[in-house]
Write a protein that holds these residues in place. Structure first.
Motif, PDB file in Angstrom:
ATOM      1  N   ILE A 231       0.836  -1.200   0.000  1.00 55.23           N
ATOM      2  CA  ILE A 231       0.000   0.000   0.000  1.00 55.23           C
ATOM      3  C   ILE A 231       0.868   1.247   0.000  1.00 55.23           C
ATOM      4  CG2 ILE A 231      -1.591   1.348   1.435  1.00 55.23           C
ATOM      5  CD1 ILE A 231      -3.074  -0.860   0.239  1.00 55.23           C
ATOM      6  N   VAL A 232       0.542   2.182  -0.873  1.00 55.79           N
ATOM      7  CA  VAL A 232       1.126   3.520  -0.813  1.00 55.79           C
ATOM      8  C   VAL A 232      -0.030   4.484  -0.606  1.00 55.79           C
ATOM      9  CG1 VAL A 232       2.270   5.319  -2.147  1.00 55.79           C
ATOM     10  CG2 VAL A 232       3.108   2.981  -2.255  1.00 55.79           C
ATOM     11  N   THR A 233       0.090   5.338   0.401  1.00 55.24           N
ATOM     12  CA  THR A 233      -1.005   6.247   0.719  1.00 55.24           C
ATOM     13  C   THR A 233      -0.692   7.637   0.176  1.00 55.24           C
ATOM     14  OG1 THR A 233      -1.486   4.988   2.713  1.00 55.24           O
ATOM     15  CG2 THR A 233      -2.378   7.208   2.586  1.00 55.24           C
ATOM     16  N   VAL A 234      -1.603   8.167  -0.602  1.00 54.65           N
ATOM     17  CA  VAL A 234      -1.469   9.548  -1.084  1.00 54.65           C
ATOM     18  C   VAL A 234      -2.408  10.387  -0.245  1.00 54.65           C
ATOM     19  CG1 VAL A 234      -1.698  11.095  -3.041  1.00 54.65           C
ATOM     20  CG2 VAL A 234      -0.981   8.737  -3.411  1.00 54.65           C
ATOM     21  N   ARG A 235      -1.839  11.366   0.427  1.00 56.44           N
ATOM     22  CA  ARG A 235      -2.622  12.062   1.440  1.00 56.44           C
ATOM     23  C   ARG A 235      -2.768  13.537   1.096  1.00 56.44           C
ATOM     24  NH1 ARG A 235      -1.806  10.584   7.644  1.00 56.44           N
ATOM     25  NH2 ARG A 235      -3.792  11.405   8.299  1.00 56.44           N
ATOM     26  N   THR A 236      -3.966  14.017   1.176  1.00 58.34           N
ATOM     27  CA  THR A 236      -4.183  15.428   0.891  1.00 58.34           C
ATOM     28  C   THR A 236      -5.298  15.948   1.784  1.00 58.34           C
ATOM     29  OG1 THR A 236      -4.665  17.012  -0.854  1.00 58.34           O
ATOM     30  CG2 THR A 236      -5.746  14.891  -1.026  1.00 58.34           C
ATOM     31  N   GLU A 237      -5.499  17.264   1.762  1.00 64.88           N
ATOM     32  CA  GLU A 237      -6.524  17.852   2.630  1.00 64.88           C
ATOM     33  C   GLU A 237      -7.346  18.852   1.834  1.00 64.88           C
ATOM     34  OE1 GLU A 237      -4.298  19.651   5.728  1.00 64.88           O
ATOM     35  OE2 GLU A 237      -3.670  17.737   6.553  1.00 64.88           O
ATOM     36  N   VAL A 238      -8.623  18.942   2.178  1.00 63.91           N
ATOM     37  CA  VAL A 238      -9.463  19.970   1.567  1.00 63.91           C
ATOM     38  C   VAL A 238     -10.163  20.722   2.699  1.00 63.91           C
ATOM     39  CG1 VAL A 238      -9.859  18.797  -0.622  1.00 63.91           C
ATOM     40  CG2 VAL A 238     -11.343  18.299   1.297  1.00 63.91           C
ATOM     41  N   PRO A 239     -10.460  22.015   2.490  1.00 63.03           N
ATOM     42  CA  PRO A 239     -11.155  22.767   3.552  1.00 63.03           C
ATOM     43  C   PRO A 239     -12.576  22.260   3.721  1.00 63.03           C
ATOM     44  CG  PRO A 239     -10.913  24.104   1.571  1.00 63.03           C
ATOM     45  CD  PRO A 239     -10.110  22.860   1.355  1.00 63.03           C
TER      46      PRO A 239
END
Lengths: 522, 151
Positions: free
Chosen positions: A68-76
């Motif tokens: 598993i490779v996790t791509v992590r991001t955030e949104v308001p």
């Protein structure tokens, strides 16, 4: 990877799988594209939403080289918008719709952003998995059954037609479905033109409920997500918690867990193969398979105390030891089953009616299997060599020799044959585990409060890769539990394989994917 | 005539199985009833796919919001006299899912229930026992009235 995106991404190795890639919200597509270019076998395991107060985290758990490779991001939270990746990976379609339902994230460019898991009359702008969601009123309404007293509209008996196409609605209550779920099948004469699934009839809000219970209570909750692969759910959850706490389970516990997990696989495969017999109109096969399944249920009952929901797993080990006197009982029953397998193999090879109903029905090519990110026996029947037990060994699977069964035809027959062969492998695994059972304690005491942290974990359930993500905030209650079940990942395969086929082949094709909606909906 | 009807009902109850949002645990035990080891057909019990032909509704699951209306509709479609058996802890009271945001918590929130079979899931023997007890309670007309009045 770092070179191609320079300073815009941060790579954190060996975190949440093989690595975690932190990116800005606009870059998620680029990273996914680069991952896809590096390795044609990249699939998406899950998309996890996470309420982080002001922001909502979005994690893409991608599968490369079996890890598993996790791509992590955030949104308001105020304006949660993110670009859809469904056009890059068609398998992300349902994952994105689910996150949109539960977290209110808008995936821009999604081909069909319709409601997937929540009830039809769910209020707009209420997203149950957000921490600030006010669910009391809705819960009270449901409990008082406000909508049930209303007069329901008369049932429409005539199927609706759209020009040449005839709309056939299967479900929610239908003799061929054990579970309530609705499929709208558009047919042109005998040929299936389109399938529109409406899942969510069994959505019980387990992910939210698990945040309101302690870790120990959650073990019993998550294993009731699915009555068939219950041990897999419990094992996957406790392993995730053990990863967060960095607890090493005793070797004996690992072996006992392996035995119980394989018993679970045996009973699930026998159940499915029998059910497949029923769906293709071969009821004798159904009765035979279920007859031979009963000794496995007896073994599960002997080892765990219950036939179905076994409650064997606990954080730090298993709840019951396996006694010396149980070993010969296990061996004789498995030997008897092994002998029966020859009979079934002969039946699979020679029974003409069985072959006619299953050969070249619902073919799923290897390319489609990869694009749609299907898992488990469905993927293996299409020639995709993936098995979490081999790729990312857990429990005692690293020490036990076994083969990963793959086939290349990708049709209904291949999917059933893979399971038939896996039964033999499972019997061998249990046999080996019983012979090599280490001595020592079968559980260790662990604190009830889990240290802060997060982890992902996978288990090869009978239906394929089962994925868990657990985030702990340092209390006795988890902050977030994400469950992605194998059946949820395999629903796109049904749509793909049914289209173009005959309406009469739909049941056989459908059952060969081993649907389980209590898993799918949670 | 009524005596004949009761006799017929007792000897061949046709059951309909509806999953109202269960985990499949109870459902596979209901299916296991039909298979060689338990074989409920020896009591004349037959699994019937259509609600319009069924006498007894075997319900499993905690009743989700999405299923509640469907459950009611199926119950309404069944011909009188009809009986409902709630199988499993979830169908009896909501079980572990009680209080969740889409769960009504129990079949009796939606339709009247004649027999409750607890367990998670109940063993097939328990389900057989429950159904046979329900059938026995129909033998005496007095009890039948009681069963119907209790809800």
């Amino acid at each position: 990877m770092q070179a191609r995106l320079s300073d815009k991404v941060q790579i954190q190795p060996a975190y949440l799988g093989k690595a975690t890639i932190h990116v800005d919200a606009g870059l998620n597509r680029d990273v996914v594209r680069i991952l896809l270019e590096n390795d044609g076998n990249v699939g998406i395991s899950a998309i996890t939403g996470l309420d982080m107060g002001e922001k909502i985290g979005v994690m893409y758990h991608m599968r490369t080289d079996g890890l598993i490779v996790t791509v992590r991001t955030e949104v308001p939270k105020e304006n949660p918008q993110i670009a859809s990746i469904t056009d890059l990976i068609p398998g992300a379609n349902f994952h994105e719709r689910e996150v949109a339902d539960l977290f209110g994230i808008v995936f821009q460019g999604h081909p069909n952003p319709a409601r997937l898991v929540l009830p039809d009359d769910w209020p707009a702008n209420l997203y149950p998995l957000r921490k600030d969601a006010k669910l009391e009123e809705v819960t009270a309404n449901v409990e008082n059954c406000a909508s049930c007293s209303a007069q329901h509209e008369p049932v429409q008996l005539q199927p609706q037609s759209e020009g040449k196409l005839v709309n056939i609605v299967v479900g929610p209550q239908h003799p061929a479905l054990l579970e309530p779920e609705k499929f709208q099948i558009k047919v042109d004469g005998e040929t299936v033109n389109d399938v529109e699934p409406r899942i969510g009839y069994v959505h019980r809000g387990v992910e939210k409920a698990s945040e309101q219970r302690t870790y120990l209570q959650d073990v019993y909750l998550v294993e009731r997500i699915c009555g068939i692969c219950n041990s897999c759910h419990a094992a996957c959850f406790v392993e995730t918690v053990e990863k967060i706490m960095s607890v090493e389970v005793p070797a004996r516990a690992k072996y006992i867990r392996t035995i119980i997990l394989e018993l679970n696989r045996l009973h699930s495969h026998l159940l499915l193969l029998g059910h497949a017999g029923l769906e293709i109109g071969y009821e004798t096969l159904f009765q035979y398979m279920w007859r031979d399944r009963e000794p496995i249920m007896d073994l599960t009952e002997m080892l765990t105390g219950n036939r179905v929901i076994s409650s064997a797993m606990t954080v730090g080990g298993v709840r019951r030891d396996l006694s010396e006197t149980d070993v010969p009982k296990i061996k004789t029953r498995l030997e008897a089953l092994m002998k029966k397998m020859d009979f079934y193999q002969k039946l699979y090879d020679s029974e003409p009616s069985f072959r006619m109903r299953t050969r070249k029905v619902g073919v799923l090519s290897k390319e489609d299997a990869l694009r749609l990110c299907v898992v488990g026996p469905v993927a293996r029947a299409s020639g995709v060599n993936m098995d979490v037990r081999k790729d990312d060994p857990y429990e005692a699977y690293g020490e036990i020799p076994f083969k990963v069964i793959t086939r290349t035809e990708g049709d209904t027959f291949a999917r059933l044959q893979v399971r038939l062969d896996e039964i033999t492998e499972s019997i061998n695994i249990i046999d080996y585990a019983v012979d090599h059972l280490p001595s020592g304690p079968y559980r260790i005491k662990v604190p009830r409060v889990v240290t802060a942290g997060e982890a992902v974990n996978r288990v090869e359930a009978p239906r394929g890769e089962l994925f868990y993500y657990v985030k702990s905030n340092g209390t006795a209650y988890p902050e977030r539990v994400k469950v992605r079940t194998p059946t949820f990942a395999n629903i796109p395969a049904f749509i793909k394989t049914a289209i173009g086929g005959s309406i009469a082949d739909v049941p056989a094709n459908f059952v060969s994917l081993d649907p389980c909606f209590s898993c799918t909906d949670r | 005539m009524s005596k004949l009807a009761t006799w017929a009902r007792l000897k061949s109850p046709w059951v309909l199985h509806f999953n109202s949002g269960a985990c499949n645990g109870c459902d596979i035990e209901v299916v296991a009833l039909l298979t060689p080891r338990f074989d409920v057909e020896r009591f004349g019990i037959k699994l019937e796919p259509s609600p319009r032909h069924a006498d007894v509704l075997l319900t499993t699951g905690a009743v989700t919001k999405q299923c509640a209306e469907r459950l009611k509709r199926i119950y309404d479609q069944m011909p009188e006299p009809k009986f409902v058996v709630a199988i499993g802890a979830c169908a009896c009271s909501g079980g572990v899912f009680k209080g969740n945001y889409t769960v009504a918590g129990g079949v009796d929130k939606v339709i009247p229930v004649n027999a409750y079979i607890p367990g998670c899931p109940p063993k097939p023997e328990a389900i057989i026992d429950g159904v046979v007890k329900l059938l026995n309670s129909l033998k005496a007309p007095k009890t039948e009235a009681k069963v119907n009045d209790s809800k």
